[in-house]
Structure formats: structure tokens, C-alpha cells
Design a protein around this motif. Structure first.
Motif, mmCIF file in Angstrom:
data_model
loop_
_atom_site.group_PDB
_atom_site.id
_atom_site.type_symbol
_atom_site.label_atom_id
_atom_site.label_comp_id
_atom_site.label_asym_id
_atom_site.label_seq_id
_atom_site.Cartn_x
_atom_site.Cartn_y
_atom_site.Cartn_z
ATOM 1 N N ARG A 28 0.827 -1.209 0.000
ATOM 2 C CA ARG A 28 0.000 0.000 0.000
ATOM 3 C C ARG A 28 0.868 1.269 0.000
ATOM 4 O O ARG A 28 0.600 2.211 -0.729
ATOM 5 N N LEU A 29 1.917 1.264 0.808
ATOM 6 C CA LEU A 29 2.785 2.442 0.876
ATOM 7 C C LEU A 29 3.610 2.608 -0.400
ATOM 8 O O LEU A 29 3.914 3.728 -0.805
ATOM 9 N N MET A 30 3.941 1.487 -1.048
ATOM 10 C CA MET A 30 4.639 1.563 -2.334
ATOM 11 C C MET A 30 3.749 2.251 -3.363
ATOM 12 O O MET A 30 4.229 3.050 -4.171
ATOM 13 N N ALA A 31 2.452 1.954 -3.335
ATOM 14 C CA ALA A 31 1.520 2.604 -4.257
ATOM 15 C C ALA A 31 1.498 4.111 -4.018
ATOM 16 O O ALA A 31 1.461 4.896 -4.970
ATOM 17 N N VAL A 32 1.549 4.523 -2.765
ATOM 18 C CA VAL A 32 1.606 5.954 -2.445
ATOM 19 C C VAL A 32 2.888 6.555 -3.028
ATOM 20 O O VAL A 32 2.857 7.601 -3.681
ATOM 21 N N CYS A 33 4.002 5.885 -2.811
ATOM 22 C CA CYS A 33 5.286 6.386 -3.327
ATOM 23 C C CYS A 33 5.277 6.466 -4.848
ATOM 24 O O CYS A 33 5.786 7.441 -5.419
ATOM 25 N N MET A 34 4.702 5.469 -5.506
ATOM 26 C CA MET A 34 4.635 5.482 -6.972
ATOM 27 C C MET A 34 3.815 6.668 -7.473
ATOM 28 O O MET A 34 4.147 7.257 -8.498
ATOM 29 N N ARG A 35 2.752 7.013 -6.768
ATOM 30 C CA ARG A 35 1.926 8.143 -7.197
ATOM 31 C C ARG A 35 2.720 9.442 -7.193
ATOM 32 O O ARG A 35 2.482 10.312 -8.013
ATOM 33 N N THR A 42 12.768 5.229 -7.843
ATOM 34 C CA THR A 42 12.621 6.335 -6.897
ATOM 35 C C THR A 42 11.588 5.993 -5.830
ATOM 36 O O THR A 42 11.784 6.275 -4.647
ATOM 37 N N ALA A 43 10.501 5.356 -6.249
ATOM 38 C CA ALA A 43 9.458 4.962 -5.294
ATOM 39 C C ALA A 43 10.015 3.987 -4.254
ATOM 40 O O ALA A 43 9.681 4.087 -3.072
ATOM 41 N N GLU A 44 10.862 3.072 -4.683
ATOM 42 C CA GLU A 44 11.472 2.129 -3.735
ATOM 43 C C GLU A 44 12.356 2.864 -2.735
ATOM 44 O O GLU A 44 12.357 2.540 -1.542
ATOM 45 N N ASP A 45 13.111 3.850 -3.201
ATOM 46 C CA ASP A 45 13.926 4.664 -2.292
ATOM 47 C C ASP A 45 13.045 5.412 -1.294
ATOM 48 O O ASP A 45 13.354 5.482 -0.100
ATOM 49 N N LEU A 46 11.942 5.986 -1.790
ATOM 50 C CA LEU A 46 11.022 6.711 -0.910
ATOM 51 C C LEU A 46 10.392 5.768 0.110
ATOM 52 O O LEU A 46 10.239 6.130 1.285
ATOM 53 N N LEU A 47 10.032 4.562 -0.327
ATOM 54 C CA LEU A 47 9.446 3.581 0.587
ATOM 55 C C LEU A 47 10.436 3.233 1.694
ATOM 56 O O LEU A 47 10.076 3.184 2.874
ATOM 57 N N HIS A 48 11.676 3.024 1.320
ATOM 58 C CA HIS A 48 12.727 2.725 2.303
ATOM 59 C C HIS A 48 12.834 3.873 3.315
ATOM 60 O O HIS A 48 12.848 3.647 4.532
ATOM 61 N N MET A 73 0.791 5.894 8.945
ATOM 62 C CA MET A 73 1.910 5.512 8.083
ATOM 63 C C MET A 73 1.787 6.157 6.702
ATOM 64 O O MET A 73 2.791 6.584 6.120
ATOM 65 N N GLU A 74 0.580 6.232 6.169
ATOM 66 C CA GLU A 74 0.387 6.869 4.863
ATOM 67 C C GLU A 74 0.731 8.354 4.943
ATOM 68 O O GLU A 74 1.332 8.902 4.015
ATOM 69 N N ARG A 75 0.361 9.008 6.028
ATOM 70 C CA ARG A 75 0.678 10.429 6.197
ATOM 71 C C ARG A 75 2.188 10.638 6.210
ATOM 72 O O ARG A 75 2.701 11.544 5.564
ATOM 73 N N ILE A 76 2.905 9.799 6.930
ATOM 74 C CA ILE A 76 4.368 9.897 6.966
ATOM 75 C C ILE A 76 4.939 9.669 5.571
ATOM 76 O O ILE A 76 5.834 10.396 5.118
ATOM 77 N N THR A 77 4.426 8.686 4.862
ATOM 78 C CA THR A 77 4.917 8.371 3.520
ATOM 79 C C THR A 77 4.680 9.535 2.564
ATOM 80 O O THR A 77 5.574 9.890 1.782
ATOM 81 N N VAL A 78 3.513 10.135 2.620
ATOM 82 C CA VAL A 78 3.229 11.308 1.779
ATOM 83 C C VAL A 78 4.204 12.429 2.128
ATOM 84 O O VAL A 78 4.764 13.088 1.231
ATOM 85 N N ASN A 79 4.458 12.652 3.405
ATOM 86 C CA ASN A 79 5.392 13.709 3.808
ATOM 87 C C ASN A 79 6.812 13.430 3.313
ATOM 88 O O ASN A 79 7.521 14.350 2.898
ATOM 89 N N VAL A 80 7.235 12.171 3.331
ATOM 90 C CA VAL A 80 8.553 11.804 2.796
ATOM 91 C C VAL A 80 8.600 12.113 1.299
ATOM 92 O O VAL A 80 9.577 12.681 0.797
ATOM 93 N N ALA A 81 7.538 11.772 0.581
ATOM 94 C CA ALA A 81 7.485 12.031 -0.861
ATOM 95 C C ALA A 81 7.489 13.533 -1.148
ATOM 96 O O ALA A 81 8.170 13.993 -2.079
ATOM 97 N N LEU A 82 6.763 14.300 -0.356
ATOM 98 C CA LEU A 82 6.736 15.758 -0.562
ATOM 99 C C LEU A 82 8.094 16.386 -0.274
ATOM 100 O O LEU A 82 8.522 17.297 -0.984
ATOM 101 N N GLU A 83 8.760 15.891 0.752
ATOM 102 C CA GLU A 83 10.100 16.406 1.053
ATOM 103 C C GLU A 83 11.050 16.100 -0.104
ATOM 104 O O GLU A 83 11.872 16.926 -0.484
#
Length: 184
Positions: A28-35, A42-48, A73-83
Motif C-alpha cells: 500500500r505504501l509503495m503505491a503511495v510512493c509510486m503516485r 525512486t518509489a522504492e527509495d522513498l518507501l525505504h 503511516m500513509e501520512r508519513i509516507t506522503v510527507n517523505v514524498a513531498l520532502e
């Protein structure tokens, strides 16, 4: 394992709990990173990076019922992607369109029956191919349901730029969907 027990185990640094957390939520979090990233590497790096941040932040998590762990967890993942997007922007790799006048003509949005005939993987590919700024605003507004004011604050742009980028993202997506429907 129940979410609250899983969270407590992660908070205590238990390897089995961390493994289960990853196994349960990585897809699920990988899907967020891919978006947000647009490409798998890059999504795999963001997921890590997101999981590192998640594992280190369990002292801030408070269980609020079923689904609260996933939402946190999704909120944190979105914040990592935005950063990541902000960092790319500062380094000059990408540019968030600051509302320049567009020669874009609004494309009529596809109907729900037209949308239903486009496979999910195709839609996700079209979203991934949007320019970084358009993709970020589209995701934040349409999927995460943030307001233009909140998006502007998150991305360091003004509200009109957020609105403009959403308009352009939707126009590009509508055009891509119409083209797809003509050939399929």
C-alpha cells in the motif's frame, strides 16, 4: 497481529513486529510512493526512507482505532514524498509551475463509464507520467483530499498555482484518457 499490538511491538523495537508491519503495509505504501515519484526505483527509495521514518517515530503514534496505524503511516509516507519533491525543486531538477499563463484548453473530463473502461494500471501510468508539480498537486487534491491552501503550504507555492497545476493535470489526464479510448 492486531494493529495496536503491532504498533507496541514496533515501538519496543521488536524485529518480528517490524517485519510484519512491513509485510502488511509495504504494498500500500509503495503505491503511495509510486503516485508521487513516477518511477519504480525512486518509489522504492522513498518507501525505504518512509519505513525508516516510521520505525523511528513510533513514540509519537497513538492508536485511535482500526485503520489509524495505516493512516498514520500513509501520512508519513506522503510527507517523505513531498520532502523529496521539495528537495528536487531546490536542486533545480524539477520545477513547480508557479501559475504561468497556459495555452491549455480545458479538455472535457471523461464520464464515469469511460473511466471504468480504462484499466487501473493505465490510469496510474498516466498519473506517473505527469510533470512532477502537476502530479504532486493532483495526488494531494484528488487522492489525499487536501485543500489548495494546504497544498500551497506543503509545496511552498501559492494557492493559485496549486489550482492552476490541478487544472493542467486534469486536462492532460483527460486528453490521455480520450486518446486511449480512441485506440482501445
Amino acid at each position: 497481529m492486531e494493529e495496536q499490538i503491532l504498533a507496541d511491538g514496533c515501538r519496543n523495537g521488536e524485529g518480528a513486529a517490524r517485519r510484519e508491519l512491513y509485510d502488511r503495509f509495504a504494498g500500500r505504501l509503495m503505491a503511495v510512493c509510486m503516485r508521487y515519484a513516477g518511477d519504480r526505483a525512486t518509489a522504492e527509495d522513498l518507501l525505504h526512507d518512509a519505513f525508516l521514518k516510521i520505525y523511528g517515530a513510533f513514540d509519537k503514534f497513538s492508536y485511535r482505532g482500526s485503520g489509524s496505524l495505516r493512516a498514520w503511516m500513509e501520512r508519513i509516507t506522503v510527507n517523505v514524498a513531498l520532502e523529496w519533491l521539495r528537495t528536487r525543486n531546490r536542486r533545480g531538477f524539477t520545477e513547480l509551475d508557479e501559475g504561468r499563463v497556459a495555452a491549455t484548453v480545458a479538455e472535457p473530463e471523461p464520464t464515469s463509464s469511460e473511466m471504468a473502461s480504462v484499466p487501473r494500471e493505465v490510469l496510474m501510468r498516466f498519473i506517473a507520467e505527469l510533470p512532477d508539480g502537476y502530479r504532486a498537486v493532483f495526488n494531494l487534491y484528488c487522492i489525499e483530499e487536501y485543500s489548495h491552501r494546504e497544498i500551497a503550504q506543503m509545496l511552498g507555492i501559492n494557492e493559485k498555482s496549486s489550482s492552476s497545476q490541478l487544472f493542467r493535470a486534469r486536462t492532460l489526464l483527460a486528453r490521455r484518457i480520450r486518446d486511449y479510448l480512441k485506440t482501445h
